[in-house]
Design a protein around this motif. Structure first.
Motif, PDB file in Angstrom:
ATOM      1  N   SER A  12       1.142  -1.434  -0.290  1.00 44.58           N
ATOM      2  CA  SER A  12       0.331   0.458   0.475  1.00 44.58           C
ATOM      3  C   SER A  12       1.121   1.315  -0.559  1.00 44.58           C
ATOM      4  O   SER A  12       0.280   2.234  -0.182  1.00 44.58           O
ATOM      5  CB  SER A  12      -0.780   0.028   0.915  1.00 44.58           C
ATOM      6  OG  SER A  12      -0.316   0.135   2.729  1.00 44.58           O
ATOM      7  N   SER A  14       2.023   2.832   2.414  1.00 38.00           N
ATOM      8  CA  SER A  14       1.458   4.156   3.556  1.00 38.00           C
ATOM      9  C   SER A  14       2.468   3.763   5.076  1.00 38.00           C
ATOM     10  O   SER A  14       3.123   2.935   4.940  1.00 38.00           O
ATOM     11  CB  SER A  14       0.626   3.071   3.518  1.00 38.00           C
ATOM     12  OG  SER A  14       0.142   2.446   4.666  1.00 38.00           O
ATOM     13  N   ILE A  18      -0.727   3.558   9.427  1.00 44.60           N
ATOM     14  CA  ILE A  18      -1.950   2.922   9.127  1.00 44.60           C
ATOM     15  C   ILE A  18      -2.088   1.658   9.125  1.00 44.60           C
ATOM     16  O   ILE A  18      -3.081   0.595   9.803  1.00 44.60           O
ATOM     17  CB  ILE A  18      -2.038   2.837   6.940  1.00 44.60           C
ATOM     18  CG1 ILE A  18      -2.199   4.629   7.150  1.00 44.60           C
ATOM     19  CG2 ILE A  18      -3.482   2.829   6.804  1.00 44.60           C
ATOM     20  CD1 ILE A  18      -3.072   5.120   7.431  1.00 44.60           C
ATOM     21  N   SER A  19      -1.194   0.270   9.127  1.00 48.16           N
ATOM     22  CA  SER A  19      -1.204  -0.794   9.292  1.00 48.16           C
ATOM     23  C   SER A  19      -1.430  -1.362  10.627  1.00 48.16           C
ATOM     24  O   SER A  19      -2.143  -2.121  11.175  1.00 48.16           O
ATOM     25  CB  SER A  19       0.639  -1.549   8.893  1.00 48.16           C
ATOM     26  OG  SER A  19       0.728  -2.960   9.449  1.00 48.16           O
ATOM     27  N   VAL A  22      -5.283  -0.819  11.832  1.00 52.49           N
ATOM     28  CA  VAL A  22      -5.713  -1.655  10.798  1.00 52.49           C
ATOM     29  C   VAL A  22      -6.188  -3.540  11.230  1.00 52.49           C
ATOM     30  O   VAL A  22      -6.719  -3.913  12.121  1.00 52.49           O
ATOM     31  CB  VAL A  22      -5.546  -1.652   9.755  1.00 52.49           C
ATOM     32  CG1 VAL A  22      -5.690  -3.488   8.956  1.00 52.49           C
ATOM     33  CG2 VAL A  22      -5.673  -1.060   8.564  1.00 52.49           C
ATOM     34  N   GLN A  34      -6.344   6.306  15.979  1.00 51.64           N
ATOM     35  CA  GLN A  34      -5.965   7.043  15.360  1.00 51.64           C
ATOM     36  C   GLN A  34      -5.163   7.468  15.295  1.00 51.64           C
ATOM     37  O   GLN A  34      -4.303   7.196  15.794  1.00 51.64           O
ATOM     38  CB  GLN A  34      -6.713   8.256  15.518  1.00 51.64           C
ATOM     39  CG  GLN A  34      -6.333   9.384  16.873  1.00 51.64           C
ATOM     40  CD  GLN A  34      -6.687  10.655  16.751  1.00 51.64           C
ATOM     41  OE1 GLN A  34      -7.985  10.673  16.943  1.00 51.64           O
ATOM     42  NE2 GLN A  34      -6.185  11.988  16.692  1.00 51.64           N
ATOM     43  N   GLY A  35      -4.891   7.858  13.866  1.00 59.86           N
ATOM     44  CA  GLY A  35      -3.060   7.675  13.326  1.00 59.86           C
ATOM     45  C   GLY A  35      -2.435   9.355  13.684  1.00 59.86           C
ATOM     46  O   GLY A  35      -3.657  10.307  12.623  1.00 59.86           O
TER      47      GLY A  35
END
Length: 92
Positions: A12, A14, A18-19, A22, A34-35
């Motif tokens: 991805s 990213s 993000i990983s 998820v 949240q990031g």
């Protein structure tokens, strides 16, 4: 269980952030996470005058996040970058 999936990251293109979000959601679906992507200078490195406003904004945002959350998970790209979140968490 690792929060960072090597193949997810490269498929991805990213942030590891993000990983991790998820994966945390898969582990506990009821979690609200949240990031934030912030630039934290390493201790001992000078902050350029052109970056000083950005640094102040980063510190203020990080303070807001620490005060408004029960748990802080600092995923940084180096051990040196952990200093600011650690100090702010200890102070709050």
């Amino acid at each position: 269980m690792s929060l960072v999936d090597f193949f997810f990251f490269f498929s991805s293109f990213s942030f590891f952030l993000i990983s991790s979000i998820v994966r945390l959601t898969r582990i506990f679906p009821g979690m609200r996470s949240q990031g934030e992507v912030l630039s934290i200078p390493m201790p001992g490195h000078p902050i350029q005058p052109t970056d000083s406003e950005s640094f102040v904004t980063t510190v203020q945002r990080l303070e807001e996040l620490v005060r408004s959350h029960d748990v802080i998970f600092a995923l940084t790209d180096s051990r040196e970058a952990r200093w600011l979140p650690t100090v702010l968490c200890a102070a709050c």
